[in-house]
Design a protein around this motif. Structure first.
Motif, PDB file in Angstrom:
ATOM      1  N   PRO A 107       0.766  -1.236   0.162  1.00 50.85           N
ATOM      2  CA  PRO A 107       0.090   0.120   0.157  1.00 50.85           C
ATOM      3  C   PRO A 107       0.964   1.189   0.349  1.00 50.85           C
ATOM      4  CG  PRO A 107      -1.007  -1.235   1.382  1.00 50.85           C
ATOM      5  CD  PRO A 107       0.128  -1.827   1.013  1.00 50.85           C
ATOM      6  N   ALA A 108       1.620   1.380   0.676  1.00 53.83           N
ATOM      7  CA  ALA A 108       2.841   2.622   0.765  1.00 53.83           C
ATOM      8  C   ALA A 108       3.269   2.838  -0.686  1.00 53.83           C
ATOM      9  CB  ALA A 108       3.925   2.439   1.971  1.00 53.83           C
ATOM     10  N   ALA A 109       3.763   1.662  -1.172  1.00 57.49           N
ATOM     11  CA  ALA A 109       4.326   1.574  -2.697  1.00 57.49           C
ATOM     12  C   ALA A 109       3.561   2.459  -3.319  1.00 57.49           C
ATOM     13  CB  ALA A 109       4.899   0.436  -3.074  1.00 57.49           C
ATOM     14  N   LEU A 110       2.356   2.094  -3.551  1.00 60.19           N
ATOM     15  CA  LEU A 110       1.464   2.863  -4.512  1.00 60.19           C
ATOM     16  C   LEU A 110       0.494   4.003  -3.782  1.00 60.19           C
ATOM     17  CD1 LEU A 110      -1.301  -1.177  -4.465  1.00 60.19           C
ATOM     18  CD2 LEU A 110       0.195   0.312  -6.308  1.00 60.19           C
ATOM     19  N   SER A 116      -4.486   7.292  -5.336  1.00 59.58           N
ATOM     20  CA  SER A 116      -5.725   7.399  -4.971  1.00 59.58           C
ATOM     21  C   SER A 116      -6.401   6.767  -4.456  1.00 59.58           C
ATOM     22  CB  SER A 116      -7.048   8.704  -5.328  1.00 59.58           C
ATOM     23  OG  SER A 116      -7.235   7.708  -6.631  1.00 59.58           O
ATOM     24  N   SER A 117      -7.014   5.756  -4.469  1.00 59.08           N
ATOM     25  CA  SER A 117      -7.681   4.539  -3.357  1.00 59.08           C
ATOM     26  C   SER A 117      -6.318   3.966  -2.923  1.00 59.08           C
ATOM     27  CB  SER A 117      -8.252   3.870  -4.567  1.00 59.08           C
ATOM     28  OG  SER A 117      -6.846   3.196  -5.757  1.00 59.08           O
ATOM     29  N   SER A 118      -5.398   3.847  -2.513  1.00 63.80           N
ATOM     30  CA  SER A 118      -4.018   3.725  -1.169  1.00 63.80           C
ATOM     31  C   SER A 118      -4.113   4.187  -0.048  1.00 63.80           C
ATOM     32  CB  SER A 118      -3.023   3.666  -2.056  1.00 63.80           C
ATOM     33  OG  SER A 118      -2.669   4.086  -3.046  1.00 63.80           O
ATOM     34  N   PRO A 119      -4.494   3.944   0.623  1.00 63.28           N
ATOM     35  CA  PRO A 119      -4.410   4.514   2.150  1.00 63.28           C
ATOM     36  C   PRO A 119      -3.377   5.703   2.290  1.00 63.28           C
ATOM     37  CG  PRO A 119      -4.682   2.430   3.009  1.00 63.28           C
ATOM     38  CD  PRO A 119      -3.742   2.583   0.979  1.00 63.28           C
ATOM     39  N   PRO A 120      -3.277   6.867   2.775  1.00 63.88           N
ATOM     40  CA  PRO A 120      -2.416   8.383   3.178  1.00 63.88           C
ATOM     41  C   PRO A 120      -1.385   7.021   4.025  1.00 63.88           C
ATOM     42  CG  PRO A 120      -3.968   8.903   4.108  1.00 63.88           C
ATOM     43  CD  PRO A 120      -4.256   7.854   3.309  1.00 63.88           C
ATOM     44  N   LEU A 121      -0.366   7.664   3.934  1.00 62.46           N
ATOM     45  CA  LEU A 121       0.993   7.545   4.524  1.00 62.46           C
ATOM     46  C   LEU A 121       0.979   7.057   5.607  1.00 62.46           C
ATOM     47  CD1 LEU A 121       4.118   8.007   2.715  1.00 62.46           C
ATOM     48  CD2 LEU A 121       2.752   6.005   2.123  1.00 62.46           C
ATOM     49  N   PRO A 122       0.473   8.534   6.411  1.00 64.32           N
ATOM     50  CA  PRO A 122      -0.207   8.947   7.948  1.00 64.32           C
ATOM     51  C   PRO A 122      -0.523   7.552   8.531  1.00 64.32           C
ATOM     52  CG  PRO A 122       0.166  10.356   6.904  1.00 64.32           C
ATOM     53  CD  PRO A 122      -0.178   9.875   6.212  1.00 64.32           C
TER      54      PRO A 122
END
Length: 350
Positions: A107-110, A116-122
């Motif tokens: 997810p972090a890589a995406l 936009s559909s992957s979670p924000p890093l924080p």
């Protein structure tokens, strides 16, 4: 000073800003004259530093930023390779070689790629980091280890090594059970122009994820999305590059004879056809199935024996090199004037 004078350790005062400079391994700290005991003392509760991961120190009491956590997991995954590779004064981040073969995935890589559909890093408690299969590492803290026997070539995103989108998608999907989330990620990968459906399906197949029903359903949607998008780009290529209008989506038959196959575009007066090569291993089938993968070649040979030129265009070609694809089609149309007439075929809507 002579050649016997010992060198002084590098001072730490220049390491006060920049995520790469504020996250160091114990090996890098030793290069600055900070012993492991001294580093541990500074990382005690209430101290000026924070130990983010085993062997990786944050040079302020925290909390760490997302960028600092990304650097930390990469350093943790490659920390024994950082010996003798100290951070140089004035650099914003450790040299790329300090990360060895490790790269951010999942997810972090995406998110780093711009999904936009992957979670924000924080919001991510841990970041997936891809390493060679034989590395002796365990997941801990904000580092989740993902192993692979063969590593892809990483892409540099904001100065960090990041797995290509197809591999990052497969690693993200491996940890998901929600069908809607999987479908949104796969759809954005194609609709957003990040990669082709075939590349995604290959990675999902290699990861043995196509035995999960919710992944199979999402892949069916992905392949349909990919073909629709490729057809739209084919229409745009014909329109924007001034090609004559073809017959769209047709079936060809010999008069009173067998079905010759479906085509995405056909110019009867030139006996030139275009077929979108959207082949991908379907869920539940072997990707190297000879019968499936040779269908295109057999149809092309049959049509060309009848005097019909077949131009195969891939979705990637339409996405990345539309003008070149238009030149190929135009050349085939022009060359038709110098060929013998083709066999008469019946053109039917598909």
């Amino acid at each position: 000073m002579n050649h016997n004078t010992p060198l002084s350790p590098r001072p730490l005062h220049h390491l006060s800003a920049g995520a790469g400079r504020r996250v160091l391994t114990h090996a890098q700290l030793r290069a600055h004259g900070v012993s492991a005991a001294k580093a541990s003392e500074r990382c005690r509760p209430g101290g000026p530093w924070l130990q983010l991961l085993p062997g990786v120190v944050l040079l302020h009491p925290g909390p760490p930023t997302s960028e600092e956590r990304l650097h930390a997991v990469l350093m943790y995954a490659a920390r024994e390779r950082t010996v003798g590779v100290p951070v140089q004064p004035g650099t914003e981040s450790p040299p790329a070689s300090a990360y060895g073969e490790a790269m951010i995935t999942g997810p972090a890589a995406l998110t780093l790629h711009g999904f936009s559909s992957s979670p924000p890093l924080p919001s991510l408690e841990a970041f997936d980091v891809l390493v060679p299969r034989l590395r002796r590492l365990r997941s801990t803290g904000c580092a989740r280890i993902v192993r692979a026997s063969e590593l892809p070539v990483p892409e540099q995103v904001t100065g960090l090594p990041v797995a290509p989108v197809p591999r990052a998608l497969a690693d993200a999907v491996a940890g998901l059970r929600d069908a809607g989330t999987v479908r949104r990620l796969l759809t954005e990968a194609v609709r957003g122009g990040f990669c082709d459906p075939a590349a995604v399906v290959r990675e999902l197949t290699a990861a043995k994820l196509l035995n999960r029903p919710h992944v199979v359903d999402a892949v069916d949607s992905l392949l349909a999305e990919g073909r629709t998008l490729a057809e739209s780009r084919l229409y745009r290529m014909v329109r924007e590059h001034g090609l004559p209008d073809p017959c769209w989506n047709v079936d060809l038959r010999l008069p009173g004879g067998p079905h010759l196959g479906g085509l995405d575009a056909y110019w009867p007066e030139h006996a030139v056809a275009v077929e979108l090569d959207t082949r991908a291993p379907r869920p539940g089938r072997r990707p190297d199935d000879e019968a499936e993968w040779s269908e295109y070649a057999r149809k092309r040979e049959h049509l060309e024996r009848l005097g019909i030129t077949v131009v195969h265009i891939t979705p990637r070609g339409l996405r990345d090199a539309m003008e070149q694809q238009a030149v190929v089609v135009r050349t085939a149309l022009i060359a038709s004037a110098d060929r013998d007439p083709s066999a008469h075929v019946v053109v039917l809507p598909r």
